[in-house]
Design a protein around this motif. Structure first.
Motif, PDB file in Angstrom:
ATOM      1  N   PHE A  18       0.827  -1.211   0.000  1.00  0.00           N
ATOM      2  CA  PHE A  18       0.000   0.000   0.000  1.00  0.00           C
ATOM      3  C   PHE A  18       0.867   1.269   0.000  1.00  0.00           C
ATOM      4  N   GLU A  19       1.968   1.202   0.706  1.00  0.00           N
ATOM      5  CA  GLU A  19       2.873   2.362   0.766  1.00  0.00           C
ATOM      6  C   GLU A  19       3.392   2.728  -0.639  1.00  0.00           C
ATOM      7  N   GLY A  20       3.727   1.704  -1.407  1.00  0.00           N
ATOM      8  CA  GLY A  20       4.197   1.926  -2.774  1.00  0.00           C
ATOM      9  C   GLY A  20       3.100   2.477  -3.662  1.00  0.00           C
ATOM     10  N   LEU A  21       1.875   1.991  -3.468  1.00  0.00           N
ATOM     11  CA  LEU A  21       0.741   2.466  -4.280  1.00  0.00           C
ATOM     12  C   LEU A  21       0.391   3.914  -3.938  1.00  0.00           C
ATOM     13  N   VAL A  22       0.515   4.263  -2.674  1.00  0.00           N
ATOM     14  CA  VAL A  22       0.247   5.652  -2.257  1.00  0.00           C
ATOM     15  C   VAL A  22       1.242   6.587  -2.951  1.00  0.00           C
ATOM     16  N   LYS A  23       2.481   6.167  -3.011  1.00  0.00           N
ATOM     17  CA  LYS A  23       3.531   6.962  -3.668  1.00  0.00           C
ATOM     18  C   LYS A  23       3.242   7.068  -5.179  1.00  0.00           C
ATOM     19  N   LEU A  24       2.853   5.934  -5.776  1.00  0.00           N
ATOM     20  CA  LEU A  24       2.528   5.929  -7.215  1.00  0.00           C
ATOM     21  C   LEU A  24       1.391   6.909  -7.510  1.00  0.00           C
ATOM     22  N   VAL A  25       0.352   6.851  -6.689  1.00  0.00           N
ATOM     23  CA  VAL A  25      -0.826   7.699  -6.900  1.00  0.00           C
ATOM     24  C   VAL A  25      -0.482   9.177  -6.670  1.00  0.00           C
ATOM     25  N   GLU A  26       0.343   9.432  -5.687  1.00  0.00           N
ATOM     26  CA  GLU A  26       0.799  10.809  -5.417  1.00  0.00           C
ATOM     27  C   GLU A  26       1.510  11.361  -6.666  1.00  0.00           C
ATOM     28  N   ASP A  27       2.399  10.579  -7.239  1.00  0.00           N
ATOM     29  CA  ASP A  27       3.135  11.013  -8.439  1.00  0.00           C
ATOM     30  C   ASP A  27       2.199  11.118  -9.651  1.00  0.00           C
ATOM     31  N   PHE A  28       1.238  10.186  -9.731  1.00  0.00           N
ATOM     32  CA  PHE A  28       0.244  10.207 -10.813  1.00  0.00           C
ATOM     33  C   PHE A  28      -0.510  11.545 -10.794  1.00  0.00           C
ATOM     34  N   TYR A  29      -1.019  11.931  -9.626  1.00  0.00           N
ATOM     35  CA  TYR A  29      -1.766  13.197  -9.555  1.00  0.00           C
ATOM     36  C   TYR A  29      -0.840  14.404  -9.688  1.00  0.00           C
ATOM     37  N   GLY A  30       0.440  14.220  -9.319  1.00  0.00           N
ATOM     38  CA  GLY A  30       1.422  15.286  -9.541  1.00  0.00           C
ATOM     39  C   GLY A  30       1.558  15.571 -11.034  1.00  0.00           C
ATOM     40  N   PHE A  31       1.626  14.521 -11.843  1.00  0.00           N
ATOM     41  CA  PHE A  31       1.690  14.709 -13.298  1.00  0.00           C
ATOM     42  C   PHE A  31       0.383  15.281 -13.835  1.00  0.00           C
ATOM     43  N   MET A  32      -0.740  14.845 -13.257  1.00  0.00           N
ATOM     44  CA  MET A  32      -2.020  15.379 -13.732  1.00  0.00           C
ATOM     45  C   MET A  32      -2.089  16.898 -13.497  1.00  0.00           C
ATOM     46  N   GLN A  33      -1.445  17.342 -12.430  1.00  0.00           N
ATOM     47  CA  GLN A  33      -1.473  18.779 -12.119  1.00  0.00           C
ATOM     48  C   GLN A  33      -0.483  19.598 -12.947  1.00  0.00           C
ATOM     49  N   LEU A  56      -8.100   6.086  -5.303  1.00  0.00           N
ATOM     50  CA  LEU A  56      -7.343   5.370  -6.339  1.00  0.00           C
ATOM     51  C   LEU A  56      -6.326   4.417  -5.709  1.00  0.00           C
ATOM     52  N   ALA A  57      -5.618   4.868  -4.676  1.00  0.00           N
ATOM     53  CA  ALA A  57      -4.629   3.992  -4.027  1.00  0.00           C
ATOM     54  C   ALA A  57      -5.325   2.766  -3.431  1.00  0.00           C
ATOM     55  N   ARG A  58      -6.473   2.978  -2.779  1.00  0.00           N
ATOM     56  CA  ARG A  58      -7.218   1.866  -2.193  1.00  0.00           C
ATOM     57  C   ARG A  58      -7.757   0.928  -3.272  1.00  0.00           C
ATOM     58  N   PHE A  59      -8.230   1.513  -4.384  1.00  0.00           N
ATOM     59  CA  PHE A  59      -8.725   0.672  -5.469  1.00  0.00           C
ATOM     60  C   PHE A  59      -7.596  -0.208  -6.010  1.00  0.00           C
ATOM     61  N   LEU A  60      -6.429   0.408  -6.229  1.00  0.00           N
ATOM     62  CA  LEU A  60      -5.304  -0.330  -6.814  1.00  0.00           C
ATOM     63  C   LEU A  60      -4.801  -1.440  -5.902  1.00  0.00           C
ATOM     64  N   SER A  61      -5.052  -1.303  -4.604  1.00  0.00           N
ATOM     65  CA  SER A  61      -4.650  -2.351  -3.675  1.00  0.00           C
ATOM     66  C   SER A  61      -5.309  -3.683  -4.059  1.00  0.00           C
ATOM     67  N   ALA A  62      -6.629  -3.714  -4.109  1.00  0.00           N
ATOM     68  CA  ALA A  62      -7.319  -4.965  -4.466  1.00  0.00           C
ATOM     69  C   ALA A  62      -7.046  -5.333  -5.926  1.00  0.00           C
ATOM     70  N   TRP A  63      -6.965  -4.325  -6.764  1.00  0.00           N
ATOM     71  CA  TRP A  63      -6.763  -4.561  -8.204  1.00  0.00           C
ATOM     72  C   TRP A  63      -5.435  -5.276  -8.479  1.00  0.00           C
TER      73      TRP A  63
END
Ligand code: HEM
Length: 132
Positions: A18-33, A56-63
């Protein structure tokens, strides 16, 4: 040898849990901005991205085969239905995937995992498309 991505929780572990996914999502929204191509999809979001990031991070966990953290907090979700109120064509889909591709490049992942993930994510991204 570890299990191939997509088997059990192999992808979840490769993503840094989950920690890695949170980081991924943070960077994802950073690029979106910041990416000009993503302006049109950034504008679909509420100005405060905190909830979108958490979802999104929570969704990607189960995904990725990890714990069902989205369901635990928000209940069941269908990705196409969750996007049906948004005007998503191929331009919007590609902008989303571009942000994700750039974010993946920043993560300390194996290259084959980055490639695997973007290919897999293009499936739900295409399912969100509701025009063109
Ligand atoms: C195809 C391009 C996509 C666009 C333009 C897009 C855009 C958005 C926007 C604007 C929201 C916030 C909606 C709102 O607050 O009303 C949202 C929510 C969400 N998106 Fe996407 N999205 C896309 C693809 C995806 C994909 C591929 C996934 C999953 C792999 C995903 C996962 C989610 C989740 C989990 C939520 C939260 C839904 C909820 O509120 O219950 N999105 N998306």
């Amino acid at each position: 040898m570890s299990a191939p991505y997509g088997t059990g929780d192999a992808s979840y572990l490769a993503a840094g849990q989950f920690e890695g996914l949170v980081k991924l999502v943070e960077d994802f929204y950073g690029f979106m901005q910041t990416l000009p191509q993503a302006k049109l999809i950034l504008e679909m979001h509420s100005p405060d991205l905190t909830l979108s990031k958490d979802k999104l991070a929570r969704f990607l966990s189960a995904w990725t085969g990890g714990p069902s953290l989205f369901k635990e907090k928000f209940g069941p979700i269908s990705i196409p239905s969750a996007h049906s109120h948004l005007a998503i064509g191929s331009t919007e889909r590609d902008a989303w995937l571009l942000c994700m591709e750039q974010a993946l490049a920043l993560q300390p992942y194996e290259q084959d995992f980055r490639e695997y993930l973007i290919k897999q994510l293009s499936v739900p991204a295409e399912r969100c498309r509701n025009r063109e």
